[in-house]
Design an enzyme around this catalytic site. Structure first.
Site, short mmCIF file in Angstrom:
data_model
loop_
_atom_site.label_atom_id
_atom_site.label_comp_id
_atom_site.label_asym_id
_atom_site.label_seq_id
_atom_site.Cartn_x
_atom_site.Cartn_y
_atom_site.Cartn_z
N HIS A 7 0.82 -1.21 0.00
CA HIS A 7 0.00 0.00 0.00
C HIS A 7 0.85 1.26 0.00
CE1 HIS A 7 0.54 -0.85 4.38
NE2 HIS A 7 0.62 0.46 4.49
N HIS A 79 3.96 7.10 3.75
CA HIS A 79 4.90 5.99 3.57
C HIS A 79 4.44 5.06 2.46
CE1 HIS A 79 2.08 4.11 6.59
NE2 HIS A 79 2.28 3.02 5.86
N GLU A 130 7.78 1.03 4.92
CA GLU A 130 7.25 0.02 5.83
C GLU A 130 7.45 -1.33 5.15
OE1 GLU A 130 2.96 0.19 6.32
OE2 GLU A 130 3.04 -0.90 8.21
CO CO Z 1 1.23 1.24 6.29
#
Ligand code: CO
Length: 134
Positions: A7, A79, A130
């Protein structure tokens, strides 16, 4: 090491307005608002064919994205999340290569209930990364 893009997370000043932009204007499939109190964020998921976008807004005074929104009052990309098969192995490999993990270098349970770590943006051209074990 990294696999698919899981994502992209965007911090937005107004979740309802952001929901309308993605659903009403861009015609995407969008989830309802989820309030993740443990993580200090409220989230809407935009479901795309090959990945998803997370629209995030701070929840509570201790929210980890509160300052980010103060610095970026119009919203901004926060992020990107890449999938890894084994997060502990990934951490070991990264540390061998001198990459710094944010926090105590052990995975925590992320917003999707899976182990995650974050890498320092300084070492990745200003991008907060991440890694999520899938
Ligand atoms: Co995230």
């Amino acid at each position: 090491m990294i696999g698919n893009l899981n994502h992209v997370a965007i911090v937005v000043p107004n979740l309802e307005k952001a929901k309308f932009k993605y659903e009403g204007i861009l015609g995407a499939t969008v989830s309802g608002i989820e309030h993740l109190e443990d993580h200090g964020v409220s989230i809407i998921f935009v479901k795309l064919g090959n990945t998803k976008i997370e629209l995030m807004h701070p929840l509570g005074d201790k929210s980890p994205i509160k300052k980010f929104l103060e610095k970026n009052p119009n919203g901004a990309i926060h992020h990107v999340c890449y999938e890894v098969k084994n997060i502990k192995n990934s951490i070991k490999l990264l540390q061998k290569k001198g990459i710094e993990i944010i926090g105590d270098s052990s995975p925590s349970i992320g917003a999707h209930g899976k182990p995650v770590v974050f890498l320092k943006p300084k070492q990745f051209d200003g991008t907060l990364i991440e890694l999520e074990e899938v």
